[in-house]
Design an enzyme around this catalytic site. Structure first.
Site, PDB file in Angstrom:
ATOM      1  N   GLY A 120      -3.106   0.098  14.566  1.00 53.61           N
ATOM      2  CA  GLY A 120      -1.761   0.278  15.110  1.00 53.61           C
ATOM      3  C   GLY A 120      -0.978  -1.019  15.213  1.00 53.61           C
ATOM      4  O   GLY A 120       0.222  -1.004  15.496  1.00 53.61           O
TER       5      GLY A 120
ATOM      6  N   ARG B 229      -5.669   0.577  -6.613  1.00 50.68           N
ATOM      7  CA  ARG B 229      -4.359   1.108  -6.199  1.00 50.68           C
ATOM      8  C   ARG B 229      -3.876   2.228  -7.121  1.00 50.68           C
ATOM      9  O   ARG B 229      -3.125   3.099  -6.701  1.00 50.68           O
ATOM     10  CB  ARG B 229      -3.302   0.003  -6.189  1.00 50.68           C
ATOM     11  CG  ARG B 229      -3.477  -1.042  -5.112  1.00 50.68           C
ATOM     12  CD  ARG B 229      -2.199  -1.866  -4.970  1.00 50.68           C
ATOM     13  NE  ARG B 229      -2.420  -3.117  -4.264  1.00 50.68           N
ATOM     14  CZ  ARG B 229      -2.397  -3.258  -2.933  1.00 50.68           C
ATOM     15  NH1 ARG B 229      -2.183  -2.209  -2.174  1.00 50.68           N
ATOM     16  NH2 ARG B 229      -2.587  -4.427  -2.376  1.00 50.68           N
TER      17      ARG B 229
ATOM     18  N   GLY C  37       0.782  -1.235   0.000  1.00 54.94           N
ATOM     19  CA  GLY C  37       0.000   0.000   0.000  1.00 54.94           C
ATOM     20  C   GLY C  37       0.810   1.280   0.000  1.00 54.94           C
ATOM     21  O   GLY C  37       0.334   2.316  -0.457  1.00 54.94           O
TER      22      GLY C  37
ATOM     23  N   LYS D  15      -6.081   7.001  10.961  1.00 54.53           N
ATOM     24  CA  LYS D  15      -7.468   6.911  11.423  1.00 54.53           C
ATOM     25  C   LYS D  15      -7.440   6.667  12.931  1.00 54.53           C
ATOM     26  O   LYS D  15      -7.575   5.524  13.385  1.00 54.53           O
ATOM     27  CB  LYS D  15      -8.174   5.724  10.741  1.00 54.53           C
ATOM     28  CG  LYS D  15      -8.401   5.901   9.267  1.00 54.53           C
ATOM     29  CD  LYS D  15      -9.419   4.907   8.718  1.00 54.53           C
ATOM     30  CE  LYS D  15      -8.816   3.578   8.373  1.00 54.53           C
ATOM     31  NZ  LYS D  15      -9.670   2.774   7.444  1.00 54.53           N
TER      32      LYS D  15
ATOM     33  N   THR E 155       0.047  -3.054  12.910  1.00 52.35           N
ATOM     34  CA  THR E 155       1.120  -3.143  11.916  1.00 52.35           C
ATOM     35  C   THR E 155       2.355  -2.408  12.394  1.00 52.35           C
ATOM     36  O   THR E 155       3.479  -2.923  12.325  1.00 52.35           O
ATOM     37  CB  THR E 155       0.658  -2.558  10.560  1.00 52.35           C
ATOM     38  OG1 THR E 155      -0.477  -3.291  10.116  1.00 52.35           O
ATOM     39  CG2 THR E 155       1.755  -2.628   9.518  1.00 52.35           C
TER      40      THR E 155
ATOM     41  N   ASP F 110      -4.158   2.393  11.333  1.00 53.73           N
ATOM     42  CA  ASP F 110      -5.541   2.051  11.658  1.00 53.73           C
ATOM     43  C   ASP F 110      -5.553   1.551  13.110  1.00 53.73           C
ATOM     44  O   ASP F 110      -5.518   2.353  14.042  1.00 53.73           O
ATOM     45  CB  ASP F 110      -5.999   1.022  10.614  1.00 53.73           C
ATOM     46  CG  ASP F 110      -7.478   0.727  10.650  1.00 53.73           C
ATOM     47  OD1 ASP F 110      -8.233   1.511  11.215  1.00 53.73           O
ATOM     48  OD2 ASP F 110      -7.888  -0.311  10.103  1.00 53.73           O
TER      49      ASP F 110
ATOM     50  N   ASP G 140      -5.664  -0.296  -1.519  1.00 55.02           N
ATOM     51  CA  ASP G 140      -6.576  -1.167  -2.258  1.00 55.02           C
ATOM     52  C   ASP G 140      -7.775  -1.594  -1.433  1.00 55.02           C
ATOM     53  O   ASP G 140      -7.784  -1.522  -0.209  1.00 55.02           O
ATOM     54  CB  ASP G 140      -5.839  -2.443  -2.668  1.00 55.02           C
ATOM     55  CG  ASP G 140      -5.607  -3.363  -1.470  1.00 55.02           C
ATOM     56  OD1 ASP G 140      -5.092  -2.877  -0.430  1.00 55.02           O
ATOM     57  OD2 ASP G 140      -5.970  -4.544  -1.544  1.00 55.02           O
TER      58      ASP G 140
END
Ligand code: IMP
Ligand code: MG
Length: 177
Positions: free
Chosen positions: A106, A166, A43, A132, A108, A104, A160
Site C-alpha cells: 500500500g 512483462r 507495470g 494482495k 505506493t 501490495d 515483471d
C-alpha cells in the site's frame, strides 16, 4: 506449467472480463465528468491500455508517472520514489484516476495519492488490477479492484520480475516462492 516453472493465475479471458467489469464501474462514476488517467509506469501499462479501450466515459487525457518501491528483489522496501513529474496544469481541477498494476503493502498508493493531491485535482480515485490484501502495511483504500489474489509474486500482463515476463498475455506466479 510454463517456462521457468511459472503457473497460470489469471487467464487472458478472465483478464478481459475483469477489465470490462472495472470499465463499467468507472463509466458509471465518471459519466458526467469524464476523467484523466494517470498510469503508473511500468507495470500498469498493459492494463491501462486495455482499460482505456474498454472505457466509454470520456478520457480527457492520459498521463504517466513512475513509482518504484522495488529493487531487483521481491520484497518491498517501504520507500517509494516518484519520478517523471506530471504536468500540474493537466491535473489541477481534473477528476483523476490513478491506474496501478498491483496493490501490495500500500505504500505506493499512499505516495502517489499524496503527490497527485499536491497538484490539486478536483477528485482522485485509485484503481488497481490486482490486490494482495494479506501484505498490506499502509492504511489505504482502493476504489476499484480487478482481482483479489493470494500472496504470490506475480508476473505477466505488464508486471515483471527483474524486468522479465512483462509481455506474457496472462498473469502467472511462481509456485515455489
Ligand atoms: P506496494 O507499494 O507494496 O503496494 O507495491 C506496489 C508495487 O510493487 C506494484 O505497483 C508493483 O510494481 C510492485 N509489486 C508488488 N507485488 C508485485 C508482484 O507480485 N509482482 C510484480 N510486481 C509487484
Ligand atoms: Mg508498480
Amino acid at each position: 506449467m510454463l517456462r521457468d516453472g511459472l503457473a497460470l493465475l489469471i487467464s487472458e479471458a478472465e483478464l478481459r472480463s475483469g477489465v470490462a467489469r472495472l470499465a463499467r464501474q468507472i463509466d458509471q462514476d465518471y459519466a458526467t465528468t469524464g476523467l484523466v488517467l494517470v498510469c503508473l509506469l511500468k507495470g500498469a501499462t498493459v492494463f491501462t491500455a486495455d482499460l482505456l479501450r474498454a472505457l466509454r466515459a470520456e478520457v480527457h487525457r492520459i498521463e504517466f508517472v513512475r513509482a518504484s518501491s522495488y529493487g531487483s528483489g521481491t520484497t518491498s522496501s517501504g520507500r517509494v520514489s516518484i519520478t517523471g513529474a506530471l504536468p500540474a496544469e493537466h491535473i489541477a481541477g481534473q477528476h483523476v484516476l490513478a491506474v496501478d498494476d498491483i496493490a501490495d503493502t500500500g505504500h505506493t498508493c499512499v505516495a502517489v495519492a499524496e503527490y497527485i493531491n499536491s497538484l490539486a485535482p478536483a477528485s482522485l480515485r485509485y484503481c488497481t488490477l490486482l490486490d494482495k490484501p494479506e501484505r498490506r502495511q499502509a492504511d489505504v483504500r482502493y476504489d476499484y479492484v480487478g482481482f483479489t489474489i493470494p500472496n504470490h509474486f506475480v508476473v505477466g500482463y505488464g508486471m515483471d520480475f527483474d524486468e522479465r515476463y512483462r509481455g506474457l498475455p496472462a498473469v502467472y506466479y511462481f509456485p515455489d516462492r
